[in-house]
Design an enzyme around this catalytic site. Structure first.
Site, PDB file in Angstrom:
ATOM      1  N   CYS A 187       2.491   6.194   2.074  1.00 22.09           N
ATOM      2  CA  CYS A 187       1.514   6.242   1.273  1.00 22.09           C
ATOM      3  C   CYS A 187       0.554   7.236   1.569  1.00 22.09           C
ATOM      4  O   CYS A 187      -0.050   8.044   0.617  1.00 22.09           O
ATOM      5  CB  CYS A 187       0.561   4.902   1.613  1.00 22.09           C
ATOM      6  SG  CYS A 187       0.078   4.589   3.081  1.00 22.09           S
ATOM      7  N   HIS A 238      -3.131   1.680   5.030  1.00 21.56           N
ATOM      8  CA  HIS A 238      -2.598   1.888   3.539  1.00 21.56           C
ATOM      9  C   HIS A 238      -3.808   2.598   2.630  1.00 21.56           C
ATOM     10  O   HIS A 238      -4.656   2.454   2.904  1.00 21.56           O
ATOM     11  CB  HIS A 238      -2.319   0.577   2.976  1.00 21.56           C
ATOM     12  CG  HIS A 238      -1.432   0.864   1.824  1.00 21.56           C
ATOM     13  ND1 HIS A 238      -0.349   1.324   1.846  1.00 21.56           N
ATOM     14  CD2 HIS A 238      -1.765   0.482   0.626  1.00 21.56           C
ATOM     15  CE1 HIS A 238       0.244   1.388   0.564  1.00 21.56           C
ATOM     16  NE2 HIS A 238      -0.434   0.831  -0.339  1.00 21.56           N
ATOM     17  N   HIS A 250      -0.182   3.961  -5.560  1.00 19.04           N
ATOM     18  CA  HIS A 250       0.378   4.063  -4.248  1.00 19.04           C
ATOM     19  C   HIS A 250       1.959   4.029  -4.013  1.00 19.04           C
ATOM     20  O   HIS A 250       2.560   3.603  -4.825  1.00 19.04           O
ATOM     21  CB  HIS A 250      -0.575   3.113  -3.467  1.00 19.04           C
ATOM     22  CG  HIS A 250       0.078   1.610  -3.861  1.00 19.04           C
ATOM     23  ND1 HIS A 250       0.072   0.638  -2.871  1.00 19.04           N
ATOM     24  CD2 HIS A 250       0.265   1.106  -4.993  1.00 19.04           C
ATOM     25  CE1 HIS A 250       0.454  -0.334  -3.544  1.00 19.04           C
ATOM     26  NE2 HIS A 250       0.577  -0.217  -4.844  1.00 19.04           N
TER      27      HIS A 250
END
Length: 294
Positions: A187, A238, A250
C-alpha cells in the site's frame, strides 16, 4: 434408438479425447520450445534484446555471434533457450540456492512468485520465469506510464487529475507485502510511486507518511488526499488515495491487488484514523497567502 445412440456417444467421446490430447501435445511442445525471432529490416541487436527483455550478451551467446557480427535480414535468432518453467522445492533448499542453480537473481525469483520472505517448504512449486501475459502486462504498463509522464497534454492537467489518472493505471496489479514493483506492490509503496509520477516525494512507509502533510478530517477529504487506517498494528499501517464520493484506491492485502473500495465499508470505516494532504491547489495557496497577509 438407445442401442444406436450409445456407439455414437462413445465415438464422439473418443474424438473429443483425441482432440484434447492433440492440443495438450501441441501446447506442451510449444511451452518447451526455444523462443525465436526472425530478423527484419532495421532491426538491431539492442532493439531485439529490449523487445524480449533479454540482454544482448545472452542473445550473442545463444547464437554464437561476435560483437562485430551483423544481423542478416531473414535470419532466425534464438532469443530465449527452452528450460523448465517451474521447480519443486526440496528439503533444505533456499531461495538463494535455487536462484543460483538456475542462474536467476534471488530478488527476481521472489518477485515472480510474490514471496514475502525467504522461507520455503518442501514440495512448494516455484515459477522460474514470469508468466508471459504478466511479463507483457508489466512491460506495457511501464511503457504506458512513461508515455503519459512525458505527454505535454497530461502536464497541463492539474495535480489532482494527474494523481487519479496514474493511480488507476495500477488497478489489478498484485499486492505484495514489502513489494515495490509492478510484479507486486504494497500500500505505501503504491501511493509513493503514484505521487512520484506527479513530482511529489513522500516517505516509503505508511507510518512515516502519516507524520507528514496537512491533517484532514473525514468530512474535509479532497481528491488526491491520502487516507490512513490502523489495520494489523496500533500505528498507521495502511494507506490509500482518496477518489471522492467516499471511494479510495489502494493496494489491498485483503483483495490481493490494487483496487477501489469505500470508506463506508465497515472494515475501513472502523479503522480510518485520518487523512493527509500533500497536493495544494491554487485556491488553497491564495487563501493561505491572504491569511498570512491579514
Amino acid at each position: 434408438m438407445k442401442g444406436k445412440k450409445q456407439p455414437d456417444d462413445r465415438r464422439n467421446n473418443m474424438k473429443r479425447f483425441c482432440l484434447v490430447a492433440a492440443i495438450l501435445l501441441i501446447f506442451s511442445a510449444y511451452a518447451h520450445a526455444d523462443v525465436t525471432y526472425k530478423i527484419k529490416k532495421g532491426d538491431t541487436l539492442s532493439g531485439v534484446s529490449k523487445k524480449f527483455n533479454v540482454s544482448a550478451k545472452e542473445i550473442r551467446s545463444l547464437n554464437n555471434l561476435k560483437k562485430s557480427s551483423k544481423l542478416k535480414i531473414g535470419h532466425t535468432l534464438i532469443v530465449k533457450k527452452a528450460g523448465p518453467k517451474t521447480y519443486t522445492v526440496k528439503k533444505g533448499e533456499s531461495i538463494n540456492r535455487i536462484a543460483k542453480k538456475f542462474n536467476i537473481d534471488a530478488k527476481e525469483l521472489k518477485d515472480i512468485n510474490l514471496l514475502d520472505s525467504d522461507s520455503l517448504k518442501p514440495g512448494q512449486k516455484l515459477l522460474l520465469e514470469a508468466e508471459p501475459e504478466i511479463e507483457t502486462a508489466k512491460i506495457n504498463l511501464e511503457k504506458e506510464i512513461e508515455n503519459i509522464s512525458e505527454s505535454e497534454e497530461i502536464a497541463q492537467m492539474n495535480a489532482k487529475d494527474r494523481v487519479i489518472l496514474f493511480a488507476k493505471k495500477f488497478i489489478n496489479i498484485p499486492y505484495k507485502f514489502g513489494g515495490n514493483s509492478i510484479m507486486g506492490i504494497d500500500c505505501s509503496a503504491y501511493v509513493q510511486r503514484v505521487y512520484s509520477l506527479i513530482g511529489i516525494t513522500i516517505p516509503r512507509s505508511a507510518r512515516l507518511q502519516f507524520k507528514e502533510g496537512k491533517i484532514v478530517d473525514r468530512d474535509s477529504l479532497s481528491i488526491g488526499d491520502l487516507v490512513f487506517f490502523r489495520t494489523y498494528a496500533s500505528f498507521p499501517s495502511h494507506v490509500g488515495i482518496y477518489l471522492g464520493n467516499d471511494l479510495f484506491i489502494h493496494s489491498s492485502s485483503k483483495g490481493k491487488k490494487v483496487s477501489i473500495d469505500s470508506l463506508k465499508t465497515p472494515y475501513y470505516f472502523k479503522r480510518f484514523i485520518g487523512g493527509k494532504r500533500f497536493i495544494i491547489d491554487n485556491a488553497e495557496i491564495e487563501i493561505t497567502k491572504q491569511l498570512q497577509e491579514g
